[in-house]
Design a protein around this motif. Structure first.
Motif, PDB file in Angstrom:
ATOM      1  N   GLY A 161       0.841  -1.203   0.000  1.00  0.00           N
ATOM      2  CA  GLY A 161       0.000   0.000   0.000  1.00  0.00           C
ATOM      3  C   GLY A 161       0.869   1.243   0.000  1.00  0.00           C
ATOM      4  N   GLY A 162       0.423   2.278  -0.700  1.00  0.00           N
ATOM      5  CA  GLY A 162       1.238   3.481  -0.885  1.00  0.00           C
ATOM      6  C   GLY A 162       1.644   4.156   0.419  1.00  0.00           C
ATOM      7  N   ARG A 163       0.782   4.021   1.454  1.00  0.00           N
ATOM      8  CA  ARG A 163       1.089   4.704   2.713  1.00  0.00           C
ATOM      9  C   ARG A 163       1.689   3.747   3.750  1.00  0.00           C
ATOM     10  NH1 ARG A 163      -3.904   6.572   5.045  1.00  0.00           N
ATOM     11  NH2 ARG A 163      -3.496   4.908   6.520  1.00  0.00           N
ATOM     12  N   THR A 164       2.157   2.581   3.321  1.00  0.00           N
ATOM     13  CA  THR A 164       2.780   1.633   4.245  1.00  0.00           C
ATOM     14  C   THR A 164       4.021   2.259   4.871  1.00  0.00           C
ATOM     15  OG1 THR A 164       1.965  -0.179   2.890  1.00  0.00           O
ATOM     16  CG2 THR A 164       3.757  -0.695   4.422  1.00  0.00           C
ATOM     17  N   ARG A 165       4.098   2.197   6.186  1.00  0.00           N
ATOM     18  CA  ARG A 165       5.245   2.796   6.894  1.00  0.00           C
ATOM     19  C   ARG A 165       6.501   1.959   6.668  1.00  0.00           C
ATOM     20  NH1 ARG A 165       2.829   7.551   8.482  1.00  0.00           N
ATOM     21  NH2 ARG A 165       0.682   6.993   8.802  1.00  0.00           N
ATOM     22  N   GLU A 166       7.632   2.633   6.673  1.00  0.00           N
ATOM     23  CA  GLU A 166       8.905   1.900   6.571  1.00  0.00           C
ATOM     24  C   GLU A 166       9.039   0.913   7.723  1.00  0.00           C
ATOM     25  OE1 GLU A 166      10.634   1.996   4.022  1.00  0.00           O
ATOM     26  OE2 GLU A 166      10.252   3.928   3.080  1.00  0.00           O
ATOM     27  N   SER A 167       8.595   1.302   8.920  1.00  0.00           N
ATOM     28  CA  SER A 167       8.735   0.400  10.073  1.00  0.00           C
ATOM     29  C   SER A 167       7.885  -0.850   9.878  1.00  0.00           C
ATOM     30  CB  SER A 167       8.356   1.121  11.366  1.00  0.00           C
ATOM     31  OG  SER A 167       7.080   1.690  11.262  1.00  0.00           O
ATOM     32  N   ALA A 168       6.723  -0.708   9.236  1.00  0.00           N
ATOM     33  CA  ALA A 168       5.866  -1.877   9.007  1.00  0.00           C
ATOM     34  C   ALA A 168       6.531  -2.833   8.018  1.00  0.00           C
ATOM     35  CB  ALA A 168       4.502  -1.432   8.481  1.00  0.00           C
ATOM     36  N   LEU A 169       7.153  -2.265   7.001  1.00  0.00           N
ATOM     37  CA  LEU A 169       7.850  -3.092   6.012  1.00  0.00           C
ATOM     38  C   LEU A 169       9.018  -3.816   6.678  1.00  0.00           C
ATOM     39  CD1 LEU A 169       7.510  -3.443   2.928  1.00  0.00           C
ATOM     40  CD2 LEU A 169       9.307  -1.746   2.623  1.00  0.00           C
ATOM     41  N   GLU A 170       9.771  -3.066   7.452  1.00  0.00           N
ATOM     42  CA  GLU A 170      10.962  -3.593   8.124  1.00  0.00           C
ATOM     43  C   GLU A 170      10.605  -4.775   9.026  1.00  0.00           C
ATOM     44  OE1 GLU A 170      12.519  -0.531  10.640  1.00  0.00           O
ATOM     45  OE2 GLU A 170      14.236  -1.717  11.300  1.00  0.00           O
ATOM     46  N   HIS A 171       9.459  -4.701   9.700  1.00  0.00           N
ATOM     47  CA  HIS A 171       9.116  -5.737  10.677  1.00  0.00           C
ATOM     48  C   HIS A 171       8.157  -6.791  10.137  1.00  0.00           C
ATOM     49  CE1 HIS A 171      10.481  -2.382  13.419  1.00  0.00           C
ATOM     50  NE2 HIS A 171      11.333  -3.368  13.637  1.00  0.00           N
ATOM     51  N   SER A 172       7.781  -6.699   8.852  1.00  0.00           N
ATOM     52  CA  SER A 172       6.855  -7.680   8.282  1.00  0.00           C
ATOM     53  C   SER A 172       7.536  -9.043   8.141  1.00  0.00           C
ATOM     54  CB  SER A 172       6.390  -7.176   6.905  1.00  0.00           C
ATOM     55  OG  SER A 172       6.103  -8.251   6.047  1.00  0.00           O
ATOM     56  N   ASP A 173       6.878 -10.104   8.628  1.00  0.00           N
ATOM     57  CA  ASP A 173       7.432 -11.465   8.502  1.00  0.00           C
ATOM     58  C   ASP A 173       7.602 -11.850   7.035  1.00  0.00           C
ATOM     59  OD1 ASP A 173       7.645 -11.891  11.176  1.00  0.00           O
ATOM     60  OD2 ASP A 173       5.678 -12.852  11.381  1.00  0.00           O
ATOM     61  N   LEU A 174       6.579 -11.527   6.236  1.00  0.00           N
ATOM     62  CA  LEU A 174       6.638 -11.866   4.808  1.00  0.00           C
ATOM     63  C   LEU A 174       7.872 -11.228   4.165  1.00  0.00           C
ATOM     64  CD1 LEU A 174       5.341 -12.971   2.173  1.00  0.00           C
ATOM     65  CD2 LEU A 174       4.090 -10.800   2.015  1.00  0.00           C
ATOM     66  N   ILE A 175       8.106  -9.957   4.457  1.00  0.00           N
ATOM     67  CA  ILE A 175       9.230  -9.246   3.854  1.00  0.00           C
ATOM     68  C   ILE A 175      10.556  -9.825   4.360  1.00  0.00           C
ATOM     69  CG2 ILE A 175      10.370  -6.984   3.681  1.00  0.00           C
ATOM     70  CD1 ILE A 175       7.768  -7.292   2.022  1.00  0.00           C
TER      71      ILE A 175
END
Ligand code: FAD
Ligand code: FES
Ligand code: FES
Lengths: 160, 290
Positions: free
Chosen positions: B73-87
């Motif tokens: 999603g365009g407004r996904t926070r960097e911290s959410a990406l950093e801590h995502s299990d999938l990522i």
């Protein structure tokens, strides 16, 4: 609109204010609400002295508009103490001499409190990583790490 | 420092946000995490008559795989990406990029969409998205369109987004088996932009050869750069130490960095070479293990 009626819950208390669009959250806290525990160190989003918790998440309040906080909860250093009792992180900074001039300390403590809320037993590396957006010109960080470790141990249930 | 006055709008829906952008065609700016825009306004390096805050619009923050595509999603926070299990488990290049953007406090607000829409070649996601062959979804008054990442960055602070468009999603093809990636950034300290940085995403073939590869360079010119010559050279080859070294040399040959306090041109070009070599090796290691 250039003026906004906002309501922000700061340290558990609702505050209403009429603010300009461009008013920064840090100025709402320090000037409108006269809570000067939140510091301004650089004003260029580098130092973290202005760190507050926005809905529990540590952010730099010099880089958030006051109107963005409308309807949300802010925790400042003034809100760490509860019923005359210091928060474990405050106790930690006191016990382990985690400050010298104290300018970075409010931000350091809020960032650390947020870390411990999510990770009760952080490694030294995780602590260093978590506070890497908060600059300290005095301590060399060693005692700050010890302070956070002290607080972590105190907060863990087995510590009683 | 206090920004010059502006009007602030907080639309609750994407439609309202688009209408506000259309209503102020010359001087409206989207406000996402604000971690690039607010510093610019405070320093008065930029100005805007109207800020359209997309922060209260539901449904713009997600990380999910769907139909062979990773959707961010365009407004996904960097911290959410950093801590995502999938990522963390499947997209090492994205995880490693998010972890070196600014500092943890800035990452709690900064968004992936904002990082791309800002059009700054010093930002870290642009090179990564080049390496991943991403697509950018832009939503405007006439619906959505998809922009291939190679057509997205037009120049310094300039992108293919129209002033009345909102970046709503980033799409990345789900990598096949035996894929890996890596982001290697040289920075003077936490929170600094890259002296040089290299993004690599690759897939190994059954015989261990490089079946496909994407390489992007950060802060190596007025836009993020795709190292196309190095990509072509590597494709189909066994990634021996010599081949990796030659690919890294070819990647750095396209760099046109400018001299500043982070270093001289020749130094930065050498760093682009060294970092690309390291990123390639790490991406290959990951691909072999996954
Ligand atoms: C101290 C500091 C250090 C930093 N270090 C780094 C670093 O190391 N690497 C790095 O990559 N970045 C770094 N940055 C920059 C910043 O983190 C990123 O650029 C950030 O991700 C921008 O996202 P944002 O959501 O905050 O964007 P904003 O500031 O809200 O917006 C940036 C620009 O993009 C536009 N925009 C934003 N979202 C959209 C959208 N959805 N649709 C259309 N237009 C949009 C805005 O109008 C604006 O022009 C740093 C910033 C600071 C303050
Ligand atoms: S005053 Fe906000 S980061 Fe320094
Ligand atoms: S104690 Fe002085 S800046 Fe940290």
């Amino acid at each position: 609109m250039a003026q906004h009626q906002i309501q922000v819950k700061v340290n558990g208390t609702d505050h209403k204010a009429e603010v300009e669009s461009r008013l920064l959250l840090v100025h709402l806290l320090r000037e409108t609400l006269s809570m000067t525990g939140t510091h301004i160190g650089c004003d260029t989003t580098h130092c973290g002295a202005c760190t507050v918790l926005l809905d529990g998440v540590p952010v730099k309040s010099c880089t958030v508009l006051a109107v963005q906080a409308d309807g949300r909860e802010v925790t400042t250093v003034e809100g760490l103490e509860k019923d005359g009792k210091l928060h474990a992180i405050q106790d930690g900074f006191w016990q382990e001499h985690g400050l010298q001039c104290g300018f970075c300390t409010p931000g350091m403590m809020l960032t650390s409190a947020a870390l411990l809320a999510n990770n009760p037993d952080p490694s030294e590396a995780q602590i260093r990583q978590a506070i890497s957006g908060n600059l300290c010109r005095c301590t060399g960080y060693v005692n700050i790490i010890k302070s956070v470790q002290y607080a972590a141990a105190k907060l863990r249930p087995e510590a009683g | 420092m206090i920004p010059a006055t502006f009007d602030y709008h907080s639309p609750q829906t994407l439609e309202d946000a688009l209408a506000l952008l259309q209503g102020h065609p010359d001087d409206a700016k989207v406000l996402s995490g604000g971690q690039s825009l607010l510093p610019l306004l405070k320093l008065r390096l930029g100005a805007a008559g109207h800020l359209i805050d997309i922060g209260r619009i539901p449904g713009l923050e997600y990380v999910k795989e769907e139909g062979g595509v990773l959707k961010i999603g365009g407004r996904t926070r960097e911290s959410a990406l950093e801590h995502s299990d999938l990522i963390q488990t499947k997209y090492p290049l994205l995880a490693q990029t998010a972890a070196v953007i600014a500092d943890p406090l800035v990452r709690n607000l900064a968004t992936v969409g904002g990082n791309l829409a800002h059009g700054d070649p010093a930002n870290d996601h642009p090179a990564t998205m080049l390496a991943l062959r991403a697509e950018v979804v832009a939503t405007g008054p006439n619906g959505t369109r998809t922009i291939p990442i190679d057509q997205f960055f037009l120049g310094l602070f300039s992108t293919a987004l129209a002033p009345d468009e909102i970046l709503t999603e980033i799409r990345i093809p789900v990598p096949p088996a035996r894929s890996g990636g890596s982001y290697v950034k040289l920075e003077r300290k936490v929170g600094d932009f890259a002296t040089a940085a290299s993004a690599v995403q690759l897939t190994l073939g059954a015989g261990g050869e490089v079946a496909s590869v994407g390489i992007g360079l950060t802060n190596a010119g007025p836009t993020p750069l795709r190292a196309a010559d190095a990509e072509q050279y590597l494709t189909g080859k066994q990634p021996s130490a010599d081949v990796i070294a030659e690919a890294a040399r070819r990647a750095s040959a396209i760099a046109t960095p400018s001299a500043d306090r982070r270093g001289a041109i020749e130094y930065k070009r050498q760093m682009a070479r060294v970092l690309t070599g390291r990123a390639l090796k790490q991406a290959i290691e990951w691909a072999k293990e996954h």
